[in-house]
Design a protein around this motif. Structure first.
Motif, PDB file in Angstrom:
ATOM      1  N   PHE A 237     -22.876-166.349   4.719  1.00 57.24           N
ATOM      2  CA  PHE A 237     -24.163-165.658   4.702  1.00 57.24           C
ATOM      3  C   PHE A 237     -24.208-164.677   3.529  1.00 57.24           C
ATOM      4  CE2 PHE A 237     -27.194-162.369   5.840  1.00 57.24           C
ATOM      5  CZ  PHE A 237     -28.261-163.111   6.325  1.00 57.24           C
ATOM      6  N   HIS A 238     -25.279-164.785   2.722  1.00 55.39           N
ATOM      7  CA  HIS A 238     -25.462-163.892   1.586  1.00 55.39           C
ATOM      8  C   HIS A 238     -26.948-163.551   1.473  1.00 55.39           C
ATOM      9  CE1 HIS A 238     -25.480-162.251  -2.486  1.00 55.39           C
ATOM     10  NE2 HIS A 238     -24.169-162.176  -2.405  1.00 55.39           N
ATOM     11  N   PRO A 239     -27.306-162.275   1.312  1.00 54.38           N
ATOM     12  CA  PRO A 239     -28.722-161.883   1.265  1.00 54.38           C
ATOM     13  C   PRO A 239     -29.524-162.607   0.195  1.00 54.38           C
ATOM     14  CG  PRO A 239     -27.335-159.948   1.528  1.00 54.38           C
ATOM     15  CD  PRO A 239     -26.412-161.104   1.280  1.00 54.38           C
ATOM     16  N   VAL A 240     -28.958-162.781  -1.000  1.00 56.06           N
ATOM     17  CA  VAL A 240     -29.699-163.453  -2.071  1.00 56.06           C
ATOM     18  C   VAL A 240     -29.963-164.913  -1.714  1.00 56.06           C
ATOM     19  CG1 VAL A 240     -29.681-164.104  -4.510  1.00 56.06           C
ATOM     20  CG2 VAL A 240     -28.746-161.889  -3.795  1.00 56.06           C
ATOM     21  N   ALA A 241     -29.009-165.540  -1.046  1.00 58.12           N
ATOM     22  CA  ALA A 241     -29.170-166.946  -0.673  1.00 58.12           C
ATOM     23  C   ALA A 241     -30.328-167.117   0.305  1.00 58.12           C
ATOM     24  CB  ALA A 241     -27.878-167.479  -0.066  1.00 58.12           C
TER      25      ALA A 241
ATOM     26  N   GLY B  42     -30.781-172.083  -2.325  1.00 64.11           N
ATOM     27  CA  GLY B  42     -30.390-171.119  -1.307  1.00 64.11           C
ATOM     28  C   GLY B  42     -29.544-171.737  -0.212  1.00 64.11           C
ATOM     29  N   ALA B  43     -29.917-172.961   0.236  1.00 68.44           N
ATOM     30  CA  ALA B  43     -29.143-173.639   1.280  1.00 68.44           C
ATOM     31  C   ALA B  43     -27.736-173.957   0.799  1.00 68.44           C
ATOM     32  CB  ALA B  43     -29.869-174.909   1.716  1.00 68.44           C
ATOM     33  N   ALA B  44     -27.611-174.429  -0.442  1.00 70.78           N
ATOM     34  CA  ALA B  44     -26.284-174.728  -0.986  1.00 70.78           C
ATOM     35  C   ALA B  44     -25.433-173.465  -1.069  1.00 70.78           C
ATOM     36  CB  ALA B  44     -26.421-175.377  -2.364  1.00 70.78           C
ATOM     37  N   TRP B  45     -26.032-172.358  -1.464  1.00 73.78           N
ATOM     38  CA  TRP B  45     -25.327-171.089  -1.558  1.00 73.78           C
ATOM     39  C   TRP B  45     -24.832-170.637  -0.180  1.00 73.78           C
ATOM     40  CZ3 TRP B  45     -27.517-166.648  -5.078  1.00 73.78           C
ATOM     41  CH2 TRP B  45     -26.571-165.621  -5.184  1.00 73.78           C
TER      42      TRP B  45
ATOM     43  N   GLY C 146     -18.389-174.537  10.340  1.00 78.67           N
ATOM     44  CA  GLY C 146     -18.245-175.798   9.628  1.00 78.67           C
ATOM     45  C   GLY C 146     -19.426-176.726   9.847  1.00 78.67           C
ATOM     46  N   ALA C 147     -19.911-176.793  11.091  1.00 81.12           N
ATOM     47  CA  ALA C 147     -21.055-177.654  11.393  1.00 81.12           C
ATOM     48  C   ALA C 147     -22.303-177.178  10.663  1.00 81.12           C
ATOM     49  CB  ALA C 147     -21.301-177.678  12.902  1.00 81.12           C
ATOM     50  N   LEU C 148     -22.516-175.868  10.621  1.00 82.04           N
ATOM     51  CA  LEU C 148     -23.676-175.322   9.921  1.00 82.04           C
ATOM     52  C   LEU C 148     -23.602-175.603   8.427  1.00 82.04           C
ATOM     53  CD1 LEU C 148     -26.286-173.722  10.133  1.00 82.04           C
ATOM     54  CD2 LEU C 148     -24.957-171.619   9.881  1.00 82.04           C
TER      55      LEU C 148
ATOM     56  N   TYR D 236     -25.862-167.953  14.986  1.00 77.56           N
ATOM     57  CA  TYR D 236     -24.724-167.917  14.060  1.00 77.56           C
ATOM     58  C   TYR D 236     -24.361-166.472  13.726  1.00 77.56           C
ATOM     59  CZ  TYR D 236     -22.278-167.953   9.588  1.00 77.56           C
ATOM     60  OH  TYR D 236     -21.384-167.710   8.580  1.00 77.56           O
ATOM     61  N   LEU D 237     -25.359-165.660  13.400  1.00 77.73           N
ATOM     62  CA  LEU D 237     -25.093-164.278  13.045  1.00 77.73           C
ATOM     63  C   LEU D 237     -24.496-163.508  14.213  1.00 77.73           C
ATOM     64  CD1 LEU D 237     -28.362-163.531  11.034  1.00 77.73           C
ATOM     65  CD2 LEU D 237     -26.060-163.772  10.106  1.00 77.73           C
ATOM     66  N   GLU D 238     -24.931-163.861  15.430  1.00 78.00           N
ATOM     67  CA  GLU D 238     -24.419-163.152  16.601  1.00 78.00           C
ATOM     68  C   GLU D 238     -23.005-163.590  16.950  1.00 78.00           C
ATOM     69  OE1 GLU D 238     -25.811-162.097  21.192  1.00 78.00           O
ATOM     70  OE2 GLU D 238     -27.029-163.382  19.914  1.00 78.00           O
ATOM     71  N   SER D 239     -22.766-164.907  16.953  1.00 73.55           N
ATOM     72  CA  SER D 239     -21.470-165.408  17.418  1.00 73.55           C
ATOM     73  C   SER D 239     -20.392-165.352  16.350  1.00 73.55           C
ATOM     74  CB  SER D 239     -21.616-166.850  17.925  1.00 73.55           C
ATOM     75  OG  SER D 239     -22.028-167.704  16.874  1.00 73.55           O
ATOM     76  N   VAL D 240     -20.763-165.526  15.081  1.00 69.46           N
ATOM     77  CA  VAL D 240     -19.776-165.584  14.003  1.00 69.46           C
ATOM     78  C   VAL D 240     -19.684-164.256  13.251  1.00 69.46           C
ATOM     79  CG1 VAL D 240     -19.101-166.757  11.874  1.00 69.46           C
ATOM     80  CG2 VAL D 240     -20.110-168.065  13.759  1.00 69.46           C
ATOM     81  N   GLU D 241     -20.834-163.664  12.917  1.00 68.61           N
ATOM     82  CA  GLU D 241     -20.840-162.424  12.154  1.00 68.61           C
ATOM     83  C   GLU D 241     -20.774-161.189  13.041  1.00 68.61           C
ATOM     84  OE1 GLU D 241     -20.766-162.339   8.883  1.00 68.61           O
ATOM     85  OE2 GLU D 241     -20.991-164.491   8.529  1.00 68.61           O
TER      86      GLU D 241
END
Length: 465
Positions: free
Chosen positions: A338-342, A330-333, A426-428, A277-282
């Motif tokens: 993507f957020h570091p605190v989450a 954390g999962a809900a956040w 969306g799926a994630l 996810y981080l590679e393809s989206v972020e």
């Protein structure tokens, strides 16, 4: 003794996360297909989970020290083989062998510590074990990413194998032999359970490429169901079954089995699905991915130290419920992005559990059966992790509008086109909401189980003179 066992335990999650990071590099070097590349990571987790039951029982019967040394030898030798592998097939096979060795190390190591320590010392030692596992999880992405960047995926496997070899050389000097009660090994139960779990995970992995209606997926799923039913039939007829399922009737033990099951579908699965996810989206590179995962895994190292200090002041119920609540929050956040605190919250939730789970699991049985208890608990934990990773991957593939094969595989490799990347987001999010709900339900179940009073002892009947 404890230091050697904890060092060996720390290597196991490093091998897991390292394999996930190394898989794309292995596939690129050998120009292998997506399925073969995925098995670099999946083969290790599959055998790690599937062999837990057999190795735990075997340790009680033939000697925990012997099984520990044999498992560590297998683990180190297999990773050396993977490092020198001339093909992706050899690497996959070596990773499967390493997983079997890791299962032996985990179950026998837990039983060794349970036999050697009692009371407050046992609690401290198992807090150390949890910290060792947390250390492996926390540093795994950084170590893996750093070694791959420094010398490639072969260097990663070789370094892990070398450290395991050092632990192996020291182990005979500090670990003494211990056994459980005499009895036969339940080979029938062991074989059917291991084969059934292996085929189940195989089906969940392959469905990501083939879809739910593929003949191979349907056949392996049916075979898994048949083997697991056969396992149940065999166990009902055994005077000394592979699993002492009566342990699950003890609320405390049942609770410690619920916790890793829920955490497996959150923290552990996210370690595998977040990198693509981080590679393809972020648009993150390998170094940025390693740092992002470290934000989630470092709390798994720090929090067990803190939780170990307060374990005598807070009830296990409080610590375990906090662990699930933190993961759920954390999962809900993360559904908002993507957020570091989450991700740190998800990691903290996992870390809280490490301080008390292993010690509680083996403390509910007599020392002579600690290997079986460790085997059952770790089978639940590793089975949940293997199934959780595979199930989350299958869910993502299903949610991507039925895209299977090379399109969904491109997402897992971080090679998605823009439209597919949007679908992946969306799926994630759907998966993360499911994790949040599962965490909340798990917290409620654990609270209820650990709130039940201990059963009162049955009074002895009076003897008439």
């Amino acid at each position: 003794m404890a230091a050697v066992v904890c060092l060996a335990a720390a290597l196991l999650p490093i091998s897991l996360t390292g394999g996930a990071l190394a898989a794309p590099e292995v596939g690129s070097e050998f120009d292998s297909g997506v399925a073969a590349t995925q098995w670099v990571a999946n083969a290790y987790m599959l055998t790690f989970a599937a062999f837990m039951a057999v190795t735990g029982s075997l340790a009680d019967r033939i000697g925990r020290r012997r099984v520990f040394l044999g498992g560590l030898t297998t683990f180190a030798a297999a990773l050396f083989l993977a490092a020198a592998g001339p093909s992706v097939a050899v690497v996959d096979l070596a990773r499967a062998l390493a997983g079997a060795g890791a299962a032996s190390v985990m179950t026998s190591g837990s039983a060794i510590l349970a036999d050697a320590y009692t009371g407050a010392r046992r609690a401290r030692v198992f807090a150390m074990l949890g910290t060792g596992i947390g250390l492996g999880l926390a540093l795994g992405p950084l170590i893996g990413g750093g070694l791959i960047a420094l010398g490639g995926w072969r260097t990663l496997f070789a370094v892990i194998a070398a450290v395991a070899t050092v632990a192996l050389l020291v182990s005979p000097l500090v670990i003494r032999e211990s056994r459980g009660p005499e009895g036969d090994i339940d080979w029938g139960g062991g074989i059917t359970f291991t084969a059934g779990l292996s085929t189940l995970i195989f089906a969940l992995v392959e469905v990501q490429q083939r879809g739910w209606t593929d003949p191979l997926v349907l056949a392996t799923a049916a075979a898994a169901a048949g083997l697991l039913v056969a396992f149940g039939v065999i166990e009902r007829r055994r005077p000394e079954p592979l699993f002492d399922v009566s342990l699950l009737a003890v609320p405390k033990f049942a609770a410690v089995c619920v916790v890793p099951t829920v955490l497996a579908f959150g923290f552990v699965a996210l370690l595998v699905v977040l990198p693509p996810y981080l590679e393809s989206v972020e648009g993150a590179d390998s170094g940025e991915i390693g740092l992002s995962l470290a934000i989630m895994t470092i709390p798994a190292l720090v929090v067990p130290m803190f939780a170990g200090l307060i374990a005598n002041r807070l009830a296990p119920r409080t610590i375990l419920v906090l662990s699930l609540a933190a993961q759920g929050l954390g999962a809900a956040w993360l559904t908002a992005g993507f957020h570091p605190v989450a991700v740190a919250l998800v990691g903290a939730g996992f870390g809280f559990s490490l301080a008390v789970l292993d010690g509680t699991a083996v403390s509910v049985v007599d020392p002579g059966r600690s290997g079986m208890a460790a085997g059952l608990f770790n089978t639940v934990r590793l089975t949940s992790e293997a199934v959780g990773i595979a199930a989350v991957g299958a869910a993502l593939s299903t949610l991507l509008h039925g895209r299977v094969g090379e399109e969904s595989a491109a997402l897992l490799r971080g090679e998605a086109a823009e439209g597919l990347a949007i679908d992946y987001t969306g799926a994630l999010a759907v998966v993360l909401w499911a994790v949040a709900g599962l965490s909340a339900a798990g917290a409620a179940i654990v609270w209820r189980l650990l709130s039940q009073p201990a059963p009162k002892p049955v009074a002895e009947p009076a003897v008439l003179s």
